[in-house]
Scaffold this motif. Sequence first.
Motif, PDB file in Angstrom:
ATOM      1  N   GLU A   1      44.328  41.763  49.128  1.00 28.36           N
ATOM      2  CA  GLU A   1      44.772  43.189  48.587  1.00 28.36           C
ATOM      3  C   GLU A   1      46.000  43.293  49.391  1.00 28.36           C
ATOM      4  O   GLU A   1      45.999  43.110  50.383  1.00 28.36           O
ATOM      5  N   TYR A   2      46.872  43.935  48.350  1.00 29.72           N
ATOM      6  CA  TYR A   2      48.265  44.462  48.805  1.00 29.72           C
ATOM      7  C   TYR A   2      48.517  45.775  48.473  1.00 29.72           C
ATOM      8  O   TYR A   2      48.227  46.059  47.323  1.00 29.72           O
ATOM      9  N   ASN A   3      48.518  46.568  49.486  1.00 28.61           N
ATOM     10  CA  ASN A   3      48.686  48.157  49.067  1.00 28.61           C
ATOM     11  C   ASN A   3      47.568  48.793  48.495  1.00 28.61           C
ATOM     12  O   ASN A   3      47.825  49.350  47.420  1.00 28.61           O
ATOM     13  N   HIS A   4      46.349  48.397  48.651  1.00 35.98           N
ATOM     14  CA  HIS A   4      45.197  48.989  47.922  1.00 35.98           C
ATOM     15  C   HIS A   4      44.902  48.535  46.761  1.00 35.98           C
ATOM     16  O   HIS A   4      44.270  49.063  45.825  1.00 35.98           O
ATOM     17  N   SER A   5      45.644  47.374  46.143  1.00 33.74           N
ATOM     18  CA  SER A   5      45.595  46.757  45.031  1.00 33.74           C
ATOM     19  C   SER A   5      45.731  45.212  44.804  1.00 33.74           C
ATOM     20  O   SER A   5      45.727  44.564  45.941  1.00 33.74           O
ATOM     21  N   ILE A   6      45.803  44.708  43.620  1.00 32.05           N
ATOM     22  CA  ILE A   6      45.864  43.189  43.265  1.00 32.05           C
ATOM     23  C   ILE A   6      47.198  43.121  43.668  1.00 32.05           C
ATOM     24  O   ILE A   6      48.251  43.814  43.461  1.00 32.05           O
ATOM     25  N   THR A   7      47.891  41.958  43.713  1.00 34.53           N
ATOM     26  CA  THR A   7      49.296  41.396  43.586  1.00 34.53           C
ATOM     27  C   THR A   7      49.925  41.482  42.432  1.00 34.53           C
ATOM     28  O   THR A   7      49.337  41.546  41.254  1.00 34.53           O
ATOM     29  N   ALA A   8      51.225  41.908  42.293  1.00 39.03           N
ATOM     30  CA  ALA A   8      51.753  41.799  41.293  1.00 39.03           C
ATOM     31  C   ALA A   8      51.853  40.729  40.389  1.00 39.03           C
ATOM     32  O   ALA A   8      51.809  40.789  38.997  1.00 39.03           O
ATOM     33  N   SER A   9      51.967  39.602  41.001  1.00 39.81           N
ATOM     34  CA  SER A   9      51.725  38.364  40.310  1.00 39.81           C
ATOM     35  C   SER A   9      50.543  38.431  39.510  1.00 39.81           C
ATOM     36  O   SER A   9      50.497  37.567  38.413  1.00 39.81           O
ATOM     37  N   LEU A  10      49.315  38.733  40.006  1.00 40.76           N
ATOM     38  CA  LEU A  10      48.216  38.398  39.377  1.00 40.76           C
ATOM     39  C   LEU A  10      48.054  39.606  38.117  1.00 40.76           C
ATOM     40  O   LEU A  10      47.746  39.158  37.174  1.00 40.76           O
ATOM     41  N   LYS A  11      48.742  40.852  38.309  1.00 38.04           N
ATOM     42  CA  LYS A  11      48.585  41.601  37.199  1.00 38.04           C
ATOM     43  C   LYS A  11      49.431  41.125  36.097  1.00 38.04           C
ATOM     44  O   LYS A  11      49.188  41.201  34.959  1.00 38.04           O
ATOM     45  N   ASN A  12      50.636  40.524  36.404  1.00 34.23           N
ATOM     46  CA  ASN A  12      51.476  40.008  35.566  1.00 34.23           C
ATOM     47  C   ASN A  12      50.888  38.852  34.663  1.00 34.23           C
ATOM     48  O   ASN A  12      50.991  38.752  33.394  1.00 34.23           O
ATOM     49  N   ALA A  13      50.063  37.971  35.538  1.00 40.65           N
ATOM     50  CA  ALA A  13      49.420  36.828  34.737  1.00 40.65           C
ATOM     51  C   ALA A  13      48.289  37.265  33.942  1.00 40.65           C
ATOM     52  O   ALA A  13      48.061  36.809  32.832  1.00 40.65           O
ATOM     53  N   LEU A  14      47.614  38.467  34.198  1.00 42.64           N
ATOM     54  CA  LEU A  14      46.757  38.866  33.307  1.00 42.64           C
ATOM     55  C   LEU A  14      47.068  39.448  32.152  1.00 42.64           C
ATOM     56  O   LEU A  14      46.667  39.327  31.068  1.00 42.64           O
ATOM     57  N   ASP A  15      48.359  39.972  32.223  1.00 44.65           N
ATOM     58  CA  ASP A  15      48.955  40.716  31.060  1.00 44.65           C
ATOM     59  C   ASP A  15      49.597  39.739  30.134  1.00 44.65           C
ATOM     60  O   ASP A  15      49.687  39.982  29.016  1.00 44.65           O
ATOM     61  N   TYR A  16      49.631  38.356  30.492  1.00 40.21           N
ATOM     62  CA  TYR A  16      50.460  37.393  29.858  1.00 40.21           C
ATOM     63  C   TYR A  16      49.191  36.828  28.829  1.00 40.21           C
ATOM     64  O   TYR A  16      49.872  36.117  27.878  1.00 40.21           O
ATOM     65  N   ALA A  17      48.101  37.225  28.914  1.00 41.14           N
ATOM     66  CA  ALA A  17      47.107  36.477  27.919  1.00 41.14           C
ATOM     67  C   ALA A  17      46.183  38.063  27.466  1.00 41.14           C
ATOM     68  O   ALA A  17      46.095  38.909  27.969  1.00 41.14           O
ATOM     69  N   ARG A  18      45.641  37.747  26.114  1.00 35.44           N
ATOM     70  CA  ARG A  18      44.737  38.853  25.734  1.00 35.44           C
ATOM     71  C   ARG A  18      43.464  38.065  25.411  1.00 35.44           C
ATOM     72  O   ARG A  18      42.196  38.156  25.897  1.00 35.44           O
ATOM     73  N   ASP A  19      43.720  37.221  24.140  1.00 39.52           N
ATOM     74  CA  ASP A  19      42.369  36.484  23.429  1.00 39.52           C
ATOM     75  C   ASP A  19      41.861  35.700  24.333  1.00 39.52           C
ATOM     76  O   ASP A  19      40.644  35.497  24.339  1.00 39.52           O
ATOM     77  N   ALA A  20      42.598  35.162  25.166  1.00 36.74           N
ATOM     78  CA  ALA A  20      42.226  33.819  26.026  1.00 36.74           C
ATOM     79  C   ALA A  20      41.133  34.700  27.105  1.00 36.74           C
ATOM     80  O   ALA A  20      40.335  33.795  27.777  1.00 36.74           O
ATOM     81  N   TRP A  21      41.099  35.532  27.488  1.00 37.45           N
ATOM     82  CA  TRP A  21      40.306  36.294  28.406  1.00 37.45           C
ATOM     83  C   TRP A  21      39.091  37.034  27.603  1.00 37.45           C
ATOM     84  O   TRP A  21      38.151  36.834  28.469  1.00 37.45           O
ATOM     85  N   ASN A  22      38.991  37.114  26.600  1.00 33.60           N
ATOM     86  CA  ASN A  22      38.022  37.950  25.881  1.00 33.60           C
ATOM     87  C   ASN A  22      36.651  36.989  26.030  1.00 33.60           C
ATOM     88  O   ASN A  22      36.455  36.006  25.688  1.00 33.60           O
TER      89      ASN A  22
END
Length: 186
Positions: free
Chosen positions: A79-100
């Motif tokens: 937890e960073y400032n009540h949320s996930i890290t910016a690097s994790l959010k960025n990594a999540l955003d780099y994929a779409r279909d691969a998560w589905n």
Amino acid sequence: MSKLNIGIILGSTRQGRLSPQVGEWVKSVADKRGDANYEIVDIADFKLPLLGEVDATEQATAWNAKLASLDGFVFIVQEYNHSITASLKNALDYARDAWNNKAAGIVSYGAVGGARAAEHLRGILGELSVADVRVHPALSLFTDFEGFKPGNPNESVFKPADLHLTNVNGMLDQVLAWSGALKTLR
């Protein structure tokens, strides 16, 4: 039926991070089960720049190929400032279909067990069509990390309380069940 492939995703990239200790512990618990193929996936290894700032075709292709090879995930979330890290959010955003149509468990840590980061991550995962499981091991910086000092985590040694084993195994049970069921959709 072949064993499922589950990626244990380290959700931080900063120097001195604690996620490798937590990830290795989760992997050691998981490997003892022998019910799936578990691997550490460190987002730092993919060197993803901020989404949209530069051409990152090579990094994005490698990241998406790794995610596509996995049937489910366990996120190690701090937890960073009540949320996930910016690097994790960025990594999540780099994929779409691969998560589905895949399942995910969350192991979090922070001052309040990383609960706020885990809840934030659940909303993001829903948008990516990832089914997150209910059982959620939440680790305290103050009781599960020996020598933790705010502002200087580098000297901390991860020593989880034994009670967390029950939750990790329960979470893995759910991740495997859901990952197997969702594999039929892909």
